[in-house]
Design an enzyme around this catalytic site. Structure first.
Site, PDB file in Angstrom:
ATOM      1  N   HIS A 189     102.217  19.298 134.732  1.00 20.71           N
ATOM      2  CA  HIS A 189     102.777  18.209 133.920  1.00 20.71           C
ATOM      3  C   HIS A 189     104.290  18.030 134.154  1.00 20.71           C
ATOM      4  CE1 HIS A 189      98.907  18.226 132.017  1.00 20.71           C
ATOM      5  NE2 HIS A 189      99.106  19.388 131.411  1.00 20.71           N
TER       6      HIS A 189
ATOM      7  N   ASP B 266      92.600  17.821 134.886  1.00 17.18           N
ATOM      8  CA  ASP B 266      92.940  18.480 133.628  1.00 17.18           C
ATOM      9  C   ASP B 266      91.810  18.471 132.596  1.00 17.18           C
ATOM     10  OD1 ASP B 266      94.274  19.636 131.525  1.00 17.18           O
ATOM     11  OD2 ASP B 266      95.983  18.288 131.523  1.00 17.18           O
TER      12      ASP B 266
END
Ligand code: NGQ
Ligand code: ZN
Length: 452
Positions: free
Chosen positions: A268, A319
């Site tokens: 991220h 994810d």
């Protein structure tokens, strides 16, 4: 030995016509451009290399679309996490295998040929160890084997509920390890993947919320030179809590206190200042961007343009697996940047250059680096991970070269992939994985029971 022939193929040197690819023992043995198809060649129109999803939590596929109801207070990443924990607490090893198998089948159908599985659902439902401490890792390996996807297993070290060594809460009991227990988990996990073709292993300290500095230092050697992945700076609250704990922001802290280099992947890194961007790019570590999940969870937008300008490397991950696709992730990445900058073709490498091609090249290289694959792409020595596109798809009509990639990413939706070879095996044909029906039936039965 398998011989394929492509009218056009994206090679490391760029697009080439009339390309013959010879596959032996799961790897690409030879790539020869500019040759007419021979008698025994299986012929296809357009070939691309498969990409990696460098960040996946497979079990979360089971709750995809089930957290879209507004709660009593403002819904955030943190309220989503409570829903996710409830789901995680209910799953058995069989459930995880069923969900992961369908997920990996879907990944292959959508152009992912390797997965970095950031795996932290380790223990039994009450938090006790399974008889085999790597039982759950074994189920992930089974799912990879059944689907044919290449696995980079990243067992996650998770010990605390927040910064500064705070005690974990009950909802986290299935994730928790001491350093010693994690060492045992790592050796059992190595065993679990040892017979799996194409598999490798790294480590994943979960986040600076879950790991103290001493623990981080103690577990890094357990990677044994393999990849090190960590969640960082995904949420503003995480940045604020990190500042309160250490006086530094998460990426800043990692760059100052951890040996971040090309082996590392910061997942991220959404809330990263200009100064952090420059320093991060300079380490050669990969940014593990997960654009669909980051949008789904309301994380924010990574400074991708600035990071690329600073020479940064990125790959993409699915994810939470709420929606799975190479084209979908790359499109979301670019569209987030367009919404932020209010301009178009933000991530293209320059005037006249295709945005889709730029995104694809970065994701291929960054994914390979983050999952420790020295050779990828349509090149001798690489695993034979190949994707062909359906040239009858209306969004590909009349296109050649990079315009094919742009048509696929920005206009085709999910139906543009024709065949996929994973480790030399053709597992997807006509857009369907050969295990699709079996995997769907098993997944559906599992999820019906879990949501009942
Ligand atoms: C995870 N997922 O580990 O699954 C996390 C949520 C956390 C994302 N960050 C849990 N997208 O970060 O504490
Ligand atoms: Zn994650």
């Amino acid at each position: 030995m398998t011989r394929l022939h492509f009218a056009s193929a994206l090679l490391p040197s760029g697009w080439a016509n009339d390309v013959q690819v010879v596959i032996a023992a799961g790897a690409i043995a030879e790539v020869t451009p500019g040759v007419a198809p021979a008698g025994g060649d299986e012929r296809h129109a357009i070939a691309l290399p498969g990409l990696a999803s460098l960040h996946s939590h497979a079990f979360q596929r089971g709750m995809a679309g089930l957290a879209e109801l507004r709660g009593d207070s403002t819904d955030t990443f943190w309220t989503w996490r409570e829903t996710m924990y409830r789901f995680a607490l209910a799953m058995t090893p069989d459930d995880v295998a069923a969900v992961a198998t369908l997920l990996y089948v879907e990944m292959l159908e959508q152009g992912f040929t390797r997965v970095g599985e950031f795996h932290y659902l380790h223990h039994d439902r009450d938090g006790a160890l399974y008889a085999d401490i790597a039982e759950m890792a074994g189920r992930i390996a089974q799912a990879a084997e059944a689907s044919g996807i290449a696995l980079t297993l990243l067992p996650s070290f998770y010990a605390h509920g927040s910064f500064g060594g705070a005690a974990p809460h009950a909802g986290q009991r299935r994730f928790i390890c001491s350093v010693d227990r994690f060492a045992a988990l790592m050796s059992a996990s190595r065993k679990a993947i040892s017979a799996l073709p194409g598999a490798n292993i790294g480590i994943a300290p979960h986040s600076l919320r879950a790991v103290t500095p001493d623990e981080l230092a103690a577990i890094i050697p357990l990677a044994d030179g393999g990849p090190v992945h960590i969640h960082a700076a995904e949420q503003v609250k995480e940045v604020e809590d990190c500042l309160a704990w250490s006086g530094r922001r998460p990426v800043q802290w990692l760059l100052a206190h951890a040996p971040v280099d090309q082996r590392w992947c910061l997942i991220h890194a959404t809330h990263t200042t200009d100064e952090e961007v420059a320093a991060f790019a300079g380490t050669g570590a990969v940014a593990g961007l997960c654009p669909i999940t980051e949008a789904s969870l309301g994380d924010g937008i990574f400074p991708a343009r600035e990071f690329l300008d600073a020479g940064g490397a990125f790959g993409i991950g699915t994810d939470s697996n709420v929606l799975v696709g190479v084209a979908d992730e790359l499109r979301q990445l670019e569209y987030g940047q367009r919404l932020k900058h209010r301009t178009r073709n933000v991530l293209s490498s320059g005037a006249g250059l295709s945005t889709g091609r730029t995104l694809f090249d970065h994701a291929l290289a960054g994914g390979a680096q983050a999952l420790a694959q020295p050779t990828v792409g349509l090149a001798a020595g690489a695993r034979a991970d190949i994707v062909t596109l359906d040239t009858t798809h209306p969004s590909l009509a009349g296109r050649a070269g990079d315009a094919v990639i742009d048509g696929w990413i920005f206009a085709a939706g999910s139906g543009a992939i024709d065949c996929v070879w994973a480790g030399g095996h053709k597992v997807v044909e006509g857009g369907r994985h050969n295990l699709r029906q079996v995997a769907r039936d098993r997944f559906n039965a599992t999820v019906r029971r879990l949501v009942a």
